[in-house]
Design a protein around this motif. Structure first.
Motif, PDB file in Angstrom:
ATOM      1  N   ASP A   1     -12.358  86.646  81.506  1.00 41.63           N
ATOM      2  CA  ASP A   1     -13.426  87.510  81.004  1.00 41.63           C
ATOM      3  C   ASP A   1     -12.924  88.578  80.040  1.00 41.63           C
ATOM      4  OD1 ASP A   1     -15.256  86.133  82.533  1.00 41.63           O
ATOM      5  OD2 ASP A   1     -15.119  87.509  84.233  1.00 41.63           O
ATOM      6  N   VAL A   2     -11.610  88.712  79.931  1.00 43.24           N
ATOM      7  CA  VAL A   2     -11.014  89.697  79.021  1.00 43.24           C
ATOM      8  C   VAL A   2      -9.878  89.004  78.251  1.00 43.24           C
ATOM      9  CG1 VAL A   2     -10.169  92.079  78.822  1.00 43.24           C
ATOM     10  CG2 VAL A   2     -11.443  91.392  80.854  1.00 43.24           C
ATOM     11  N   PRO A   3     -10.201  88.111  77.340  1.00 46.21           N
ATOM     12  CA  PRO A   3      -9.168  87.302  76.698  1.00 46.21           C
ATOM     13  C   PRO A   3      -8.397  88.002  75.595  1.00 46.21           C
ATOM     14  CG  PRO A   3     -11.328  86.727  75.839  1.00 46.21           C
ATOM     15  CD  PRO A   3     -11.561  87.732  76.928  1.00 46.21           C
ATOM     16  N   ASP A   4      -8.801  89.217  75.235  1.00 46.14           N
ATOM     17  CA  ASP A   4      -8.184  89.869  74.079  1.00 46.14           C
ATOM     18  C   ASP A   4      -7.053  90.827  74.433  1.00 46.14           C
ATOM     19  OD1 ASP A   4     -10.044  91.517  75.336  1.00 46.14           O
ATOM     20  OD2 ASP A   4     -10.467  92.674  73.511  1.00 46.14           O
ATOM     21  N   ARG A   5      -6.787  91.042  75.747  1.00 44.27           N
ATOM     22  CA  ARG A   5      -5.689  91.939  76.116  1.00 44.27           C
ATOM     23  C   ARG A   5      -5.181  91.569  77.510  1.00 44.27           C
ATOM     24  NH1 ARG A   5     -10.322  95.075  76.974  1.00 44.27           N
ATOM     25  NH2 ARG A   5     -10.488  96.018  79.052  1.00 44.27           N
ATOM     26  N   PRO A   6      -3.907  91.837  77.782  1.00 49.58           N
ATOM     27  CA  PRO A   6      -3.354  91.529  79.111  1.00 49.58           C
ATOM     28  C   PRO A   6      -4.151  92.231  80.209  1.00 49.58           C
ATOM     29  CG  PRO A   6      -1.599  92.035  77.577  1.00 49.58           C
ATOM     30  CD  PRO A   6      -2.882  92.384  76.879  1.00 49.58           C
ATOM     31  N   ILE A   7      -4.335  91.551  81.336  1.00 55.21           N
ATOM     32  CA  ILE A   7      -5.173  92.101  82.397  1.00 55.21           C
ATOM     33  C   ILE A   7      -4.477  93.198  83.180  1.00 55.21           C
ATOM     34  CG2 ILE A   7      -4.464  90.391  84.121  1.00 55.21           C
ATOM     35  CD1 ILE A   7      -7.973  91.986  83.605  1.00 55.21           C
ATOM     36  N   PHE A   8      -3.150  93.168  83.268  1.00 57.94           N
ATOM     37  CA  PHE A   8      -2.453  94.170  84.070  1.00 57.94           C
ATOM     38  C   PHE A   8      -2.129  95.402  83.228  1.00 57.94           C
ATOM     39  CE2 PHE A   8      -1.226  90.185  86.339  1.00 57.94           C
ATOM     40  CZ  PHE A   8      -1.986  90.438  87.477  1.00 57.94           C
ATOM     41  N   SER A   9      -2.645  96.544  83.666  1.00 53.19           N
ATOM     42  CA  SER A   9      -2.358  97.794  82.968  1.00 53.19           C
ATOM     43  C   SER A   9      -0.925  98.234  83.201  1.00 53.19           C
ATOM     44  CB  SER A   9      -3.336  98.892  83.422  1.00 53.19           C
ATOM     45  OG  SER A   9      -3.563  98.838  84.818  1.00 53.19           O
ATOM     46  N   ARG A  10      -0.303  97.736  84.280  1.00 56.81           N
ATOM     47  CA  ARG A  10       1.136  97.931  84.500  1.00 56.81           C
ATOM     48  C   ARG A  10       1.806  96.563  84.532  1.00 56.81           C
ATOM     49  NH1 ARG A  10      -1.889 102.187  87.707  1.00 56.81           N
ATOM     50  NH2 ARG A  10      -1.420 104.044  86.503  1.00 56.81           N
ATOM     51  N   ASP A  11       1.771  95.895  85.684  1.00 54.52           N
ATOM     52  CA  ASP A  11       2.424  94.592  85.765  1.00 54.52           C
ATOM     53  C   ASP A  11       2.160  93.983  87.137  1.00 54.52           C
ATOM     54  OD1 ASP A  11       3.959  92.406  85.064  1.00 54.52           O
ATOM     55  OD2 ASP A  11       5.803  93.526  84.725  1.00 54.52           O
ATOM     56  N   LEU A  12       2.465  92.719  87.258  1.00 56.02           N
ATOM     57  CA  LEU A  12       2.669  92.030  88.528  1.00 56.02           C
ATOM     58  C   LEU A  12       4.057  91.423  88.436  1.00 56.02           C
ATOM     59  CD1 LEU A  12       1.646  90.766  91.268  1.00 56.02           C
ATOM     60  CD2 LEU A  12       1.033  88.760  89.885  1.00 56.02           C
ATOM     61  N   VAL A  13       4.895  91.719  89.425  1.00 51.75           N
ATOM     62  CA  VAL A  13       6.272  91.233  89.427  1.00 51.75           C
ATOM     63  C   VAL A  13       6.486  90.325  90.631  1.00 51.75           C
ATOM     64  CG1 VAL A  13       8.704  91.893  89.610  1.00 51.75           C
ATOM     65  CG2 VAL A  13       7.147  93.232  88.185  1.00 51.75           C
ATOM     66  N   GLU A  14       7.114  89.196  90.414  1.00 52.11           N
ATOM     67  CA  GLU A  14       7.484  88.269  91.485  1.00 52.11           C
ATOM     68  C   GLU A  14       9.005  88.252  91.613  1.00 52.11           C
ATOM     69  OE1 GLU A  14       7.497  83.443  92.396  1.00 52.11           O
ATOM     70  OE2 GLU A  14       6.290  84.247  90.743  1.00 52.11           O
ATOM     71  N   ALA A  15       9.512  88.372  92.833  1.00 54.17           N
ATOM     72  CA  ALA A  15      10.958  88.378  93.052  1.00 54.17           C
ATOM     73  C   ALA A  15      11.314  87.557  94.279  1.00 54.17           C
ATOM     74  CB  ALA A  15      11.479  89.809  93.208  1.00 54.17           C
ATOM     75  N   GLU A  16      12.370  86.787  94.169  1.00 56.79           N
ATOM     76  CA  GLU A  16      12.885  86.023  95.297  1.00 56.79           C
ATOM     77  C   GLU A  16      13.937  86.847  96.034  1.00 56.79           C
ATOM     78  OE1 GLU A  16      14.471  82.604  93.308  1.00 56.79           O
ATOM     79  OE2 GLU A  16      12.621  81.444  93.590  1.00 56.79           O
ATOM     80  N   ILE A  17      13.808  86.934  97.345  1.00 60.63           N
ATOM     81  CA  ILE A  17      14.809  87.577  98.181  1.00 60.63           C
ATOM     82  C   ILE A  17      15.664  86.475  98.798  1.00 60.63           C
ATOM     83  CG2 ILE A  17      15.218  89.201 100.053  1.00 60.63           C
ATOM     84  CD1 ILE A  17      13.680  90.346  97.633  1.00 60.63           C
ATOM     85  N   LEU A  18      16.982  86.606  98.663  1.00 58.78           N
ATOM     86  CA  LEU A  18      17.901  85.559  99.086  1.00 58.78           C
ATOM     87  C   LEU A  18      18.728  85.993 100.289  1.00 58.78           C
ATOM     88  CD1 LEU A  18      19.323  84.586  95.564  1.00 58.78           C
ATOM     89  CD2 LEU A  18      17.220  83.765  96.668  1.00 58.78           C
ATOM     90  N   ASP A  19      19.245  85.000 101.025  1.00 59.98           N
ATOM     91  CA  ASP A  19      20.214  85.310 102.071  1.00 59.98           C
ATOM     92  C   ASP A  19      21.618  85.290 101.469  1.00 59.98           C
ATOM     93  OD1 ASP A  19      20.979  82.661 101.807  1.00 59.98           O
ATOM     94  OD2 ASP A  19      20.100  82.001 103.700  1.00 59.98           O
ATOM     95  N   ALA A  20      22.630  85.502 102.295  1.00 67.19           N
ATOM     96  CA  ALA A  20      23.995  85.597 101.791  1.00 67.19           C
ATOM     97  C   ALA A  20      24.465  84.301 101.147  1.00 67.19           C
ATOM     98  CB  ALA A  20      24.941  85.987 102.925  1.00 67.19           C
ATOM     99  N   ALA A  21      23.862  83.180 101.527  1.00 67.63           N
ATOM    100  CA  ALA A  21      24.248  81.883 100.971  1.00 67.63           C
ATOM    101  C   ALA A  21      23.457  81.528  99.715  1.00 67.63           C
ATOM    102  CB  ALA A  21      24.060  80.801 102.028  1.00 67.63           C
ATOM    103  N   GLY A  22      22.587  82.439  99.268  1.00 69.78           N
ATOM    104  CA  GLY A  22      21.814  82.196  98.060  1.00 69.78           C
ATOM    105  C   GLY A  22      20.538  81.419  98.271  1.00 69.78           C
ATOM    106  N   ARG A  23      20.112  81.270  99.525  1.00 70.79           N
ATOM    107  CA  ARG A  23      18.864  80.565  99.813  1.00 70.79           C
ATOM    108  C   ARG A  23      17.698  81.551  99.866  1.00 70.79           C
ATOM    109  NH1 ARG A  23      21.722  77.763 104.904  1.00 70.79           N
ATOM    110  NH2 ARG A  23      22.001  80.007 105.223  1.00 70.79           N
TER     111      ARG A  23
END
Length: 320
Positions: free
Chosen positions: A140-162
């Motif tokens: 509904d708002v195709p002319d500008r990004p919807i997030f006024s700040r951001d949405l961030v996705e991050a993976e949290i890993l264990d010591a073995a990198g999983r």
């Protein structure tokens, strides 16, 4: 494995010097005079105006120290923090005020061109892939990004990198309305509609990025209550609020009558109106993660008005 995850709005953690002297053009009687300042050494340039022409300054030293105390007292493994100007100031804060307690520090510059506040992560656990969704659009708002700040996705890993957990962190549109605008009621309605569209977009992104069996959570400053029309998409998506019955850590020293429910992280007193206590800092769990919740907490402020920030931190414990 026990993992603690929290969200905390640090309130204008800026990379600025506080100047004791007056800035002539701003001392002329207005804070909105356009101005440009030149320094001989541009590497030391710390003077900047926000999108409204207001001089940006760093937090008072006592506020920064108090925020650090509150973070360390909670002893959380992973913090999603809001209102961070850039990664350098968060690294400096971690180094000088948290004693380097968090090995992994992340901030990505987002869309805020007025206050320049971003979302950051402080983590004792290794971080895997980190994705910013600042260039996502709502249909509904195709002319500008919807997030006024951001949405961030991050993976949290264990010591073995999983990967052990996926975290989505955000900071939705504020309820603040400049009452000098021509129609404040319309401005407030527009802000609520933007929050609603942001929440809808978040659930759409999460659905595309995850499966029903995946352990993930969404947290941040939502600037609205969990049961508000703006945030209805969260519950409709199947996510579960982790802060329905939190345990308070600490106690407010006040003569004001506090609500029976401890599920609040922000309070506001409008002139002529009763004081409100709202849960605007939230943590939402995926259906697969919800059974792993073992505790929910809100670190209570010492002073009702503010205690380094006008938000209280919220965090949960998970048995993974």
């Amino acid at each position: 494995m026990v993992l603690t995850v929290g969200t905390f709005n640090l309130n204008n953690l800026f990379d600025r010097w506080n100047f004791a002297g007056a800035v002539e053009v701003l001392a002329a009687g207005t804070s909105s005079v356009p101005a440009t300042y030149t320094f001989d050494n541009e590497d030391r340039r710390r003077l900047q105006l926000d999108g409204h022409g207001k001089l940006l300054v760093s937090k008072p030293a006592e506020d920064t120290a108090r925020i650090a105390e509150r973070l360390l007292a909670a002893d959380v493994d992973v913090w999603v923090v809001q209102e961070i100007e850039n990664v350098d100031v968060l690294r400096e804060f971690n180094r000088e005020h948290l004693g380097g307690a968090y090995e992994h520090v992340m901030v990505i510059d987002g869309n805020d061109s007025v206050r320049f506040i971003d979302i950051g992560i402080l983590s004792r656990r290794p971080l895997g892939g980190v994705t910013s969704y600042q260039r996502v659009f709502h249909p509904d708002v195709p002319d500008r990004p919807i997030f006024s700040r951001d949405l961030v996705e991050a993976e949290i890993l264990d010591a073995a990198g999983r990967r052990i957990l996926t975290i989505f962190g955000t900071h939705l549109k504020s309820k603040f309305v400049d009452f000098t605008v021509a129609d404040p009621v319309a401005a407030a309605a527009a802000a609520q509609l933007l929050r609603q569209r942001q929440a809808e977009t978040i659930t759409r992104i999460i659905a595309a990025r995850t499966s029903s069996r995946q352990r993930y959570l969404l947290c941040g400053d939502m600037n609205d209550t969990p049961d508000s029309p703006a945030l209805v998409a969260y519950e409709q998506s199947g996510m579960v609020s982790a802060l329905l019955s939190p345990t308070e850590v600490g106690m407010v020293k006040t003569t004001v009558e506090l609500p029976v429910s401890p599920a609040w992280t922000s309070t506001f007193k409008e002139t002529g109106q009763p004081r409100s206590f709202d849960l605007i800092d939230q943590i939402w769990l995926s259906p697969a993660l919800a059974p792993r919740l073992t505790g929910a907490f809100i670190g209570r402020r010492r002073k009702l008005a503010r205690d380094g920030t006008d938000h209280d931190p919220a965090w949960i414990t998970l048995d993974l």
